[in-house]
Design an enzyme around this catalytic site. Structure first.
Site, PDB file in Angstrom:
ATOM      1  N   CYS A  89       0.867  -1.176   0.000  1.00 48.54           N
ATOM      2  CA  CYS A  89       0.000   0.000   0.000  1.00 48.54           C
ATOM      3  C   CYS A  89       0.909   1.232   0.000  1.00 48.54           C
ATOM      4  O   CYS A  89       1.660   1.460   0.954  1.00 48.54           O
ATOM      5  CB  CYS A  89      -0.861  -0.044   1.267  1.00 48.54           C
ATOM      6  SG  CYS A  89      -1.836   1.431   1.534  1.00 48.54           S
ATOM      7  N   THR A  91       0.107   4.316   0.202  1.00 48.71           N
ATOM      8  CA  THR A  91      -0.321   5.304   1.196  1.00 48.71           C
ATOM      9  C   THR A  91       0.310   5.007   2.554  1.00 48.71           C
ATOM     10  O   THR A  91       0.835   5.904   3.218  1.00 48.71           O
ATOM     11  CB  THR A  91      -1.865   5.281   1.317  1.00 48.71           C
ATOM     12  OG1 THR A  91      -2.415   5.355   0.006  1.00 48.71           O
ATOM     13  CG2 THR A  91      -2.376   6.420   2.152  1.00 48.71           C
ATOM     14  N   CYS A 202      -0.833   3.937  -6.625  1.00 47.55           N
ATOM     15  CA  CYS A 202      -1.722   3.276  -5.655  1.00 47.55           C
ATOM     16  C   CYS A 202      -1.954   1.875  -6.215  1.00 47.55           C
ATOM     17  O   CYS A 202      -2.283   1.732  -7.403  1.00 47.55           O
ATOM     18  CB  CYS A 202      -3.034   4.049  -5.565  1.00 47.55           C
ATOM     19  SG  CYS A 202      -4.334   3.157  -4.687  1.00 47.55           S
ATOM     20  N   THR A 203      -1.751   0.871  -5.394  1.00 45.10           N
ATOM     21  CA  THR A 203      -1.832  -0.495  -5.922  1.00 45.10           C
ATOM     22  C   THR A 203      -3.239  -0.828  -6.446  1.00 45.10           C
ATOM     23  O   THR A 203      -3.390  -1.663  -7.324  1.00 45.10           O
ATOM     24  CB  THR A 203      -1.394  -1.522  -4.856  1.00 45.10           C
ATOM     25  OG1 THR A 203      -2.039  -1.205  -3.615  1.00 45.10           O
ATOM     26  CG2 THR A 203       0.091  -1.520  -4.656  1.00 45.10           C
ATOM     27  N   HIS A 204      -4.236  -0.153  -5.911  1.00 47.91           N
ATOM     28  CA  HIS A 204      -5.592  -0.385  -6.416  1.00 47.91           C
ATOM     29  C   HIS A 204      -5.718  -0.051  -7.902  1.00 47.91           C
ATOM     30  O   HIS A 204      -6.458  -0.688  -8.639  1.00 47.91           O
ATOM     31  CB  HIS A 204      -6.603   0.467  -5.637  1.00 47.91           C
ATOM     32  CG  HIS A 204      -7.062  -0.173  -4.364  1.00 47.91           C
ATOM     33  ND1 HIS A 204      -6.281  -0.259  -3.247  1.00 47.91           N
ATOM     34  CD2 HIS A 204      -8.234  -0.764  -4.048  1.00 47.91           C
ATOM     35  CE1 HIS A 204      -6.945  -0.861  -2.294  1.00 47.91           C
ATOM     36  NE2 HIS A 204      -8.140  -1.188  -2.755  1.00 47.91           N
TER      37      HIS A 204
HETATM   38  N1  DGL Z   1      -3.697   0.263  -2.157  1.00 57.67           N
HETATM   39  C1  DGL Z   1      -3.551   1.454  -1.374  1.00 57.67           C
HETATM   40  C2  DGL Z   1      -2.379   2.296  -1.938  1.00 57.67           C
HETATM   41  O1  DGL Z   1      -1.545   1.782  -2.671  1.00 57.67           O
HETATM   42  C3  DGL Z   1      -4.902   2.082  -1.295  1.00 57.67           C
HETATM   43  C4  DGL Z   1      -5.048   3.194  -0.402  1.00 57.67           C
HETATM   44  C5  DGL Z   1      -6.379   3.348   0.296  1.00 57.67           C
HETATM   45  O2  DGL Z   1      -6.811   2.436   0.994  1.00 57.67           O
HETATM   46  O3  DGL Z   1      -6.898   4.464   0.180  1.00 57.67           O
HETATM   47  O4  DGL Z   1      -2.218   3.446  -1.619  1.00 57.67           O
END
Ligand code: DGL
Length: 286
Positions: A89, A91, A202-204
């Site tokens: 993540c 973040t 962001c990995t999402h």
């Molecule tokens: N996958 C998280 C990232 O890479 C998502 C962040 C979130 O939960 O807002 O930042």
């Protein structure tokens, strides 16, 4: 002690134990790193923890996520001996990787946007960095950009709302609104010189490659960090002899955990996790 064993694999197993690696994210984002790692290092037992109780992290305060992640790692340690933790993540990593590292004995690796690769990929000198609000505004990222972006223009865009859309897409098969994407990207789309390279910070967002190509046309270069990070982790584990390949374990049970489980969570996640090769989903309350 003399141990007589006929099976060469058993011999190896006496000296080497199967590595357990925890991959952690707020939701589905970290699955991309898991997928890459599994190809490179198949004989590891992977645990995946998603913090669905507090998701999304991009909208939480710095201190609350730090405490949260500390508690999660401590909670997982009650059930598993961890050899390595990967914070999948951006973040969380940009906010407190160093602090959280100092609290545990096992190594902790975090993911950050691959700004260097983005700069290397651009042809027109305009690179976009798309991430959550917290990542875009982190000191670490701003320092890296100041250091590296001497010959190109890096445009920053925070799109925390897209994180929820991705969860909906992956877990509920819900299409991401193309109108919403046009709205989010309007600051870039209105430019005469648009970014030809977009860093997915962001990995999402790795789950939105198709949608991004629709908006920015197929030729846009999308730069995620998962592949490179997985490759670097694989080299690290192999070079340090921590990973020795097949040590004779017949079946590897990769397990998923979340911070709160309900019937809906179970239904939404089970199919996705099954497709990624996880054998179970359980709650570890934090
Ligand atoms: N996958 C998280 C990232 O890479 C998502 C962040 C979130 O939960 O807002 O930042």
């Amino acid at each position: 002690m003399v141990v007589v064993v006929n099976d060469i694999n058993c011999c190896v197993r006496l000296n080497n134990h199967q590595l357990t690696v925890l991959i952690f994210d707020s939701g589905v984002g970290g699955l991309s790193i898991y997928q890459e790692l599994r190809v490179l290092l198949p004989y590891i037992r992977y645990l995946y923890f998603f913090d669905n109780e507090v998701f999304p992290y991009g909208e939480s305060s710095h201190l609350s996520i730090l405490d949260r992640v500390n508690s999660i790692f401590r909670a997982v340690c009650r059930y598993h001996k961890l050899d390595l933790v990967i914070i999948a993540c951006n973040t969380a990593t940009v906010t407190f990787l160093e602090t959280v590292r100092s609290c545990f004995f096992f190594p902790i690796i975090g993911i950050i946007p691959d700004i260097r690769l983005g700069i290397r990929c651009t042809r027109n000198g305009v690179v976009g960095l798309l991430a959550t609000y917290r990542t875009i505004n982190s000191k670490l990222i701003l320092n890296i950009i100041n250091r590296l972006s001497t010959h190109c223009n890096i445009l920053l865009l925070s799109a925390s709302e897209l994180v929820r859309c991705v969860e909906d897409k992956v877990l509920n098969n819900k299409q991401v609104s193309i109108n919403l994407l046009y709205e989010i990207f309007s600051p870039w789309l209105s430019l005469s010189k648009k970014p030809d390279t977009i860093i997915l910070g962001c990995t999402h967002f790795l789950h939105l490659e198709y949608e991004f190509r629709l908006i920015f046309q197929k030729r846009v270069c999308l730069v995620g960090s998962s592949k490179n990070l997985a490759y670097r982790i694989a080299c690290l584990l192999k070079n340090s002899n921590m990973y020795v390949g097949n040590i004779g374990v017949k079946t590897i049970e990769n397990q998923a955990y979340c911070s709160v489980i309900t019937d809906t969570v179970f239904m939404q996640w089970s199919l996705v996790l099954y497709r990624y090769g996880f054998s179970s989903l359980a709650e570890i309350s934090v």
